[in-house]
Design an enzyme around this catalytic site. Sequence first.
Site, PDB file in Angstrom:
ATOM      1  N   ARG A  77       0.785  -1.227   0.000  1.00 55.59           N
ATOM      2  CA  ARG A  77       0.000   0.000   0.000  1.00 55.59           C
ATOM      3  C   ARG A  77       0.824   1.288   0.000  1.00 55.59           C
ATOM      4  O   ARG A  77       0.267   2.378  -0.018  1.00 55.59           O
ATOM      5  CB  ARG A  77      -1.001   0.011   1.163  1.00 55.59           C
ATOM      6  CG  ARG A  77      -2.214   0.885   0.861  1.00 55.59           C
ATOM      7  CD  ARG A  77      -3.440   0.628   1.678  1.00 55.59           C
ATOM      8  NE  ARG A  77      -3.269   0.633   3.111  1.00 55.59           N
ATOM      9  CZ  ARG A  77      -4.206   1.036   3.969  1.00 55.59           C
ATOM     10  NH1 ARG A  77      -5.366   1.477   3.518  1.00 55.59           N
ATOM     11  NH2 ARG A  77      -4.009   0.962   5.246  1.00 55.59           N
ATOM     12  N   ASP A  78       2.137   1.191   0.015  1.00 54.07           N
ATOM     13  CA  ASP A  78       2.951   2.410  -0.068  1.00 54.07           C
ATOM     14  C   ASP A  78       4.246   2.120  -0.824  1.00 54.07           C
ATOM     15  O   ASP A  78       5.342   2.477  -0.384  1.00 54.07           O
ATOM     16  CB  ASP A  78       3.254   2.948   1.330  1.00 54.07           C
ATOM     17  CG  ASP A  78       3.684   4.421   1.310  1.00 54.07           C
ATOM     18  OD1 ASP A  78       3.401   5.111   0.310  1.00 54.07           O
ATOM     19  OD2 ASP A  78       4.299   4.864   2.290  1.00 54.07           O
ATOM     20  N   VAL A  79       4.093   1.468  -1.983  1.00 53.29           N
ATOM     21  CA  VAL A  79       5.257   1.156  -2.823  1.00 53.29           C
ATOM     22  C   VAL A  79       5.746   2.441  -3.462  1.00 53.29           C
ATOM     23  O   VAL A  79       5.001   3.140  -4.151  1.00 53.29           O
ATOM     24  CB  VAL A  79       4.885   0.136  -3.918  1.00 53.29           C
ATOM     25  CG1 VAL A  79       6.082  -0.129  -4.822  1.00 53.29           C
ATOM     26  CG2 VAL A  79       4.375  -1.153  -3.290  1.00 53.29           C
ATOM     27  N   ASN A  98      10.847   3.875  -0.369  1.00 50.58           N
ATOM     28  CA  ASN A  98      10.646   2.677   0.450  1.00 50.58           C
ATOM     29  C   ASN A  98      11.343   1.456  -0.144  1.00 50.58           C
ATOM     30  O   ASN A  98      11.086   0.329   0.283  1.00 50.58           O
ATOM     31  CB  ASN A  98       9.154   2.379   0.624  1.00 50.58           C
ATOM     32  CG  ASN A  98       8.526   3.224   1.720  1.00 50.58           C
ATOM     33  OD1 ASN A  98       9.229   3.771   2.566  1.00 50.58           O
ATOM     34  ND2 ASN A  98       7.207   3.335   1.711  1.00 50.58           N
ATOM     35  N   THR A 156       1.112   7.627  -0.846  1.00 46.15           N
ATOM     36  CA  THR A 156       1.967   8.773  -1.135  1.00 46.15           C
ATOM     37  C   THR A 156       1.545   9.427  -2.443  1.00 46.15           C
ATOM     38  O   THR A 156       1.324   8.722  -3.435  1.00 46.15           O
ATOM     39  CB  THR A 156       3.439   8.329  -1.213  1.00 46.15           C
ATOM     40  OG1 THR A 156       3.824   7.760   0.049  1.00 46.15           O
ATOM     41  CG2 THR A 156       4.353   9.511  -1.524  1.00 46.15           C
TER      42      THR A 156
END
Length: 276
Positions: free
Chosen positions: A82-84, A88, A124
């Site tokens: 959910r935040d690739v 990260n 993001t």
Amino acid sequence: MQASVLSRIHHRNLVGLVGFCKDNKVLGVVYEYVAQGSLRDNLSEKAGGGGLNWRQRLRIAIETASGLEYLHKGCRPPVIHRDVKTSNILLDHNLEAKIADFGLSKTFQTDANTHVSTDVVVGTPGYVDPEYHNTYQLNEKSDVYSFGVVLLELVTGLPPVLRYPESGHIVQWVRQRLTKADISEVVDSRLEGQYDINSIVKVIDIAMSCINTDGSKRPTMSEVVMQLKESLQVEASQERGNSNGNFVEGVYKSPSVSVEMGRLDMANTVSGPMAR
């Protein structure tokens, strides 16, 4: 994600969990140290990045895709990151990619579930799946969309949200330049032409399929891994040398490039929305 779930996730392309503690309802998580920082830092001109060659970028893409494939298919229950994003994706001393920060991750309760409904869209800006943004229904194809943006960053060297010399989203920026069928307008100039053009075109093709507005038409991460490995094989064959005389100044001049460019499906791709 619960720390108990994190402790069961083990894959060479995921940052390892060293330990965690809970004090006054505050959970502290300690991950392994990754020496070379984030992929975003290694691509950012401001941070002095850009030294990664195309083969290194391809390997980072494959390793990241392998980590996501494991989350989607190898974990029980399956995990959506959910935040690739490139900040990260961390690189160790051998430049091996490791996915980090599972703070926004969600798990499916059963393998039979097709999606997870959420009360709010998080993520993001620049990486958020438009379909998830509109429906609040999260599935593994939301990670695939974000990874498609990461691939475009690897090709162009640019961040997802552009502010200088022009504003906009990287997807829009790439689409506009691909209409001219001039690959040199898209590829990071810091690569200095040291790549096989067919390998570049294939990766852009993969990225465009990942950011399709219809999530059902996006590939799975397993398919992405396979296609990226094919692109690496093309690049490796170029490095071994070409005997047909089409290799000039480090770039393989393929007569099929214009045909390949025409295959790119840009009609179904749009820039990602901002997260709430």
